[in-house]
Design a protein around this motif. Structure first.
Motif, PDB file in Angstrom:
ATOM      1  N   GLY A 158       0.770   4.597  -1.935  1.00 13.13           N
ATOM      2  CA  GLY A 158       0.660   3.949  -3.229  1.00 13.13           C
ATOM      3  C   GLY A 158       0.602   4.951  -4.367  1.00 13.13           C
ATOM      4  N   THR A 159       1.219   4.630  -5.487  1.00 13.15           N
ATOM      5  CA  THR A 159       1.289   5.563  -6.611  1.00 13.15           C
ATOM      6  C   THR A 159       0.594   5.032  -7.863  1.00 13.15           C
ATOM      7  OG1 THR A 159       3.353   4.727  -7.591  1.00 13.15           O
ATOM      8  CG2 THR A 159       3.541   6.285  -5.754  1.00 13.15           C
ATOM      9  N   GLY A 160       0.190   3.755  -7.868  1.00 12.62           N
ATOM     10  CA  GLY A 160      -0.451   3.191  -9.044  1.00 12.62           C
ATOM     11  C   GLY A 160       0.421   3.209 -10.274  1.00 12.62           C
ATOM     12  N   GLY A 161       1.718   3.096 -10.084  1.00 12.09           N
ATOM     13  CA  GLY A 161       2.660   3.064 -11.196  1.00 12.09           C
ATOM     14  C   GLY A 161       3.315   4.395 -11.489  1.00 12.09           C
ATOM     15  N   THR A 204       5.096   2.592  -6.775  1.00 10.46           N
ATOM     16  CA  THR A 204       4.512   1.305  -6.417  1.00 10.46           C
ATOM     17  C   THR A 204       3.607   0.857  -7.562  1.00 10.46           C
ATOM     18  OG1 THR A 204       2.567   2.263  -5.343  1.00 10.46           O
ATOM     19  CG2 THR A 204       4.524   1.902  -3.973  1.00 10.46           C
ATOM     20  N   ALA A 205       3.462  -0.443  -7.710  1.00 10.41           N
ATOM     21  CA  ALA A 205       2.711  -0.973  -8.847  1.00 10.41           C
ATOM     22  C   ALA A 205       1.201  -0.801  -8.689  1.00 10.41           C
ATOM     23  CB  ALA A 205       3.041  -2.446  -9.051  1.00 10.41           C
ATOM     24  N   THR A 206       0.760  -0.586  -7.459  1.00 14.87           N
ATOM     25  CA  THR A 206      -0.677  -0.422  -7.204  1.00 14.87           C
ATOM     26  C   THR A 206      -0.897   0.831  -6.364  1.00 14.87           C
ATOM     27  OG1 THR A 206      -0.753  -1.618  -5.093  1.00 14.87           O
ATOM     28  CG2 THR A 206      -0.861  -2.939  -7.125  1.00 14.87           C
ATOM     29  N   GLY A 207      -2.124   1.044  -5.979  1.00 11.45           N
ATOM     30  CA  GLY A 207      -2.448   2.184  -5.136  1.00 11.45           C
ATOM     31  C   GLY A 207      -2.256   1.926  -3.660  1.00 11.45           C
ATOM     32  N   ARG A 208      -1.825   0.726  -3.311  1.00 10.55           N
ATOM     33  CA  ARG A 208      -1.634   0.390  -1.899  1.00 10.55           C
ATOM     34  C   ARG A 208      -0.291   0.894  -1.400  1.00 10.55           C
ATOM     35  NH1 ARG A 208      -3.470  -5.641  -0.482  1.00 10.55           N
ATOM     36  NH2 ARG A 208      -3.225  -4.682   1.584  1.00 10.55           N
TER      37      ARG A 208
END
Length: 626
Positions: free
Chosen positions: A576-579, A546-550
């Motif tokens: 969320g993975t933060g990228g 995911t692009a953010t931590g959500r």
């Protein structure tokens, strides 16, 4: 205006395209990603049909090889001679369908509702006779006809009434000024009372006979009245009427009949056709066959029929809409005797097979010569039976309509339902050339894998890459079998629909590609997954970012087997993975054999990418660069 099939097959240049382009909502050749030409429509991504569940494109024989050179319908004695030949020579290999084709104007014998009852008025036997004859040999009859048509014989007899509407004569559904072929066949006006009953009754007429597949032709002519070679050929009925009739056919065909769409304009990247047909034609007619028809001719895109001229560019250009559970790409008929060498024959059948196009023989018993072998390799046939629908290697997410460098027409890959890979390497050049594939770079496999040459039916050993010096117009067709780990299904060769697309440009990502846009509601990535010999509970693991931590949620759905049955749905939370790339796991139930597994977006606030999914309990490789 009377226009013969022979005239339509001409190759003169396009005429007066300006007006047509405006009517079709032509796309600009601007630098837009695939998503710009794959706009979702407010319908399912595909028909809910047996063809979509099995993925099988079909192993068939068609009458075209007689029709075209003779410019005539096939006589019944010639038909019988060829049926018996196909039953004898090809049925043992899994060919199970006989197809009629055009040149249908002379079929004027109709029933009380105006529906044709035989292929030709000169034939002694009707459709049910031949359906029963084929059934006795384990085969089926596919019929070429357009339910939008009304015969002249039905127009002249006012006692012929619309099925279920005895108050309406079939003759009142059309007009003198709306012919398809003058004095032979006329178009239905869908806005007249009784039109829907007539059209759907036609589909049901064939279904009641046991016809499994209806091939519906000349769709572009109905919609726009315009042909790429001939210019204006007849009345334009418009997009609203066209959509109405496609909906009626789709509804009447239901879950068990295959709907084959031919000559569609495919406006807005097929937004209407992709959810209303099981397959659609993606290139010009096969005509007399040969290498020029397979690879030559016009190489650029047009926003109307035909978007691409030859199978190589057509299959490549439409490869972003095929895949498990999605519409099939129909590259038309195969004429083995038309090719100059066995290399060309292998290339043709190999390309059609890896792209998931029907293998439809149109040679006849009198013309095929010693070329039948190319249709009877059991290891190649097995790929079609598994429902293989591969793709060319994608270099970026651009539309092939404006960036022909975005996909490699000469290197194709795909996965079978057991997770093994199929690789097709092709030489379109007029001189010998080398083609190669690196399994780590192009498939994401770092371990050595078993490689088998499917044409030679020979194991080549374990490798990490493959290179071949291909002869002029030659090819290689390989099966790549991983040996370690759980079975991995890669999103780059999956089916993308309803907004999900290919991409490979996210910063920090070093793999060869992934599916994206799963943050969009209903965006779907679909896979054909085997449940093995027993089925049962399996753990499916998604590798995602995911692009953010959500967090984001997705549905994982499973439609099991070849029967059109219910679908199980499992909700999965993706933290969320933060990228970064991480994994999430869900337990699902699979049945023995083929299952259609989909990852469906529920809606999120930031982009969600899908790399691959794994299924416990089978071989799979280590993954490169991920």
């Amino acid at each position: 205006m009377a226009v013969s099939r022979r005239a339509f097959l001409g190759t003169s240049g396009a005429i007066g395209a300006g007006t047509l382009l405006a009517g079709l909502g032509a796309q600009s050749a601007a630098a837009d990603p695939i998503a710009a030409i794959g706009n979702p429509v407010p319908r399912p991504a595909a028909r809910n049909s047996l063809r979509m569940r099995t993925g099988q494109p079909g192993l068939q024989w068609v009458t075209y090889g007689y029709n075209l050179p003779n410019n005539a319908n096939i006589p019944e004695d010639v038909w019988k001679k060829n049926l018996d030949w196909v039953i004898r020579e090809f049925a043992p290999y899994g060919y199970d369908t006989i197809c009629t084709d055009g040149w249908i104007e002379s079929s004027q014998r109709v029933d009380k509702n105006g529906y044709i009852v035989s292929q030709n008025d000169e034939w002694t036997h009707d459709f049910p006779y031949w359906i029963n004859y084929l059934a006795g040999h384990g085969m089926k009859l596919s019929i070429y006809y357009n339910p939008f048509w009304i015969t002249e014989s039905a127009r002249q007899d006012r006692s012929i009434k619309v099925k279920g509407r005895p108050d309406i004569a079939v003759a009142d559904l059309t007009a003198d000024w709306d012919p398809f072929t003058k004095d032979k066949i006329y178009w239905v006006d869908p806005h007249r009372d009784g039109a829907k009953e007539y059209v759907q009754g036609y589909v049901e007429h064939f279904k009641a006979m046991g016809v499994p597949r209806l091939r519906v032709d000349f769709l572009a002519w109905f919609e726009t009245g315009w042909d790429q070679n001939l210019g204006v050929v007849m009345r334009e009925h418009g997009r609203e009427s066209y959509e109405m009739l496609l909906d009626w056919i789709d509804e009447a065909a239901g879950k068990d009949m295959v709907v084959s769409l031919v000559m569609p304009n495919m406006a807005n990247h097929g937004e209407l056709e992709r959810s209303r047909g099981d397959s659609f034609r993606i290139n010009d007619d096969a005509d007399k066959g040969g290498w020029g028809r397979l690879s030559g001719g016009r190489q650029d895109w047009r926003p109307y029929w035909t978007q691409w001229s030859n199978p190589f560019t057509g299959l490549t250009g439409w490869s972003d809409v095929n895949g498990p559970g999605l519409i099939g790409l129909d590259a038309d008929f195969l004429i083995a005797s038309s090719y100059a060498s066995d290399d060309e024959r292998r290339t043709t059948v190999g390309l059609f097979t890896i792209a998931g196009s029907p293998i439809c023989i149109s040679d006849t018993v009198d013309t095929i010569g010693d070329s039948a072998w190319v249709f009877t390799n059991p290891e190649v046939i097995a790929l079609s039976k598994d429902g293989l629908a591969g793709k060319p290697l994608f270099n970026n997410n651009h539309g092939y309509n404006w960036d022909t460098g975005s996909r490699d027409t000469e290197r194709w890959i795909g996965q079978l339902s057991d997770g093994s890979w199929i690789v097709g390497l092709f030489n379109r050049g007029d001189e010998p050339n080398t083609r190669a594939i690196d399994f780590a770079k192009d498939l994401g496999i770092t371990d050595q894998v078993k490689v088998r040459d499917l044409w030679a039916r020979k194991d080549l050993g374990t490798m990490t890459s493959y290179s071949a010096d291909l002869p002029t117009h030659g090819s290689a067709l390989l099966k790549i079998t991983p040996t370690e780990g759980p079975v991995r299904y890669d999103s780059t060769v999956a089916g993308w629909s309803l907004g999900a697309v290919f991409d490979n440009e996210t910063a920090g990502y070093s793999g060869r590609g992934y599916a994206t846009n799963l943050d969009k509601t209903d965006a779907t990535v679909s896979f054909a997954v085997t449940g093995g010999g027993t089925g049962g509970s399996r753990s499916i693991q998604l590798r995602y970012a995911t692009a953010t931590g959500r967090a984001a949620d997705v549905w994982v759905t499973v439609t099991s087997g070849s029967r059109v049955a219910g679908t199980a749905r499992y909700r999965l939370r993706l933290p969320g993975t933060g990228g970064a790339w991480k994994t999430a796991r869900v337990q699902v139930d699979l049945v023995k054999g083929r299952n259609l597994v989909k990852v469906v977006g529920i809606g999120a606030t930031a982009p969600v990418h899908l790399d691959y999914l794994t299924v416990e309990g089978g071989p799979s490789p280590k993954v490169a660069g991920r």
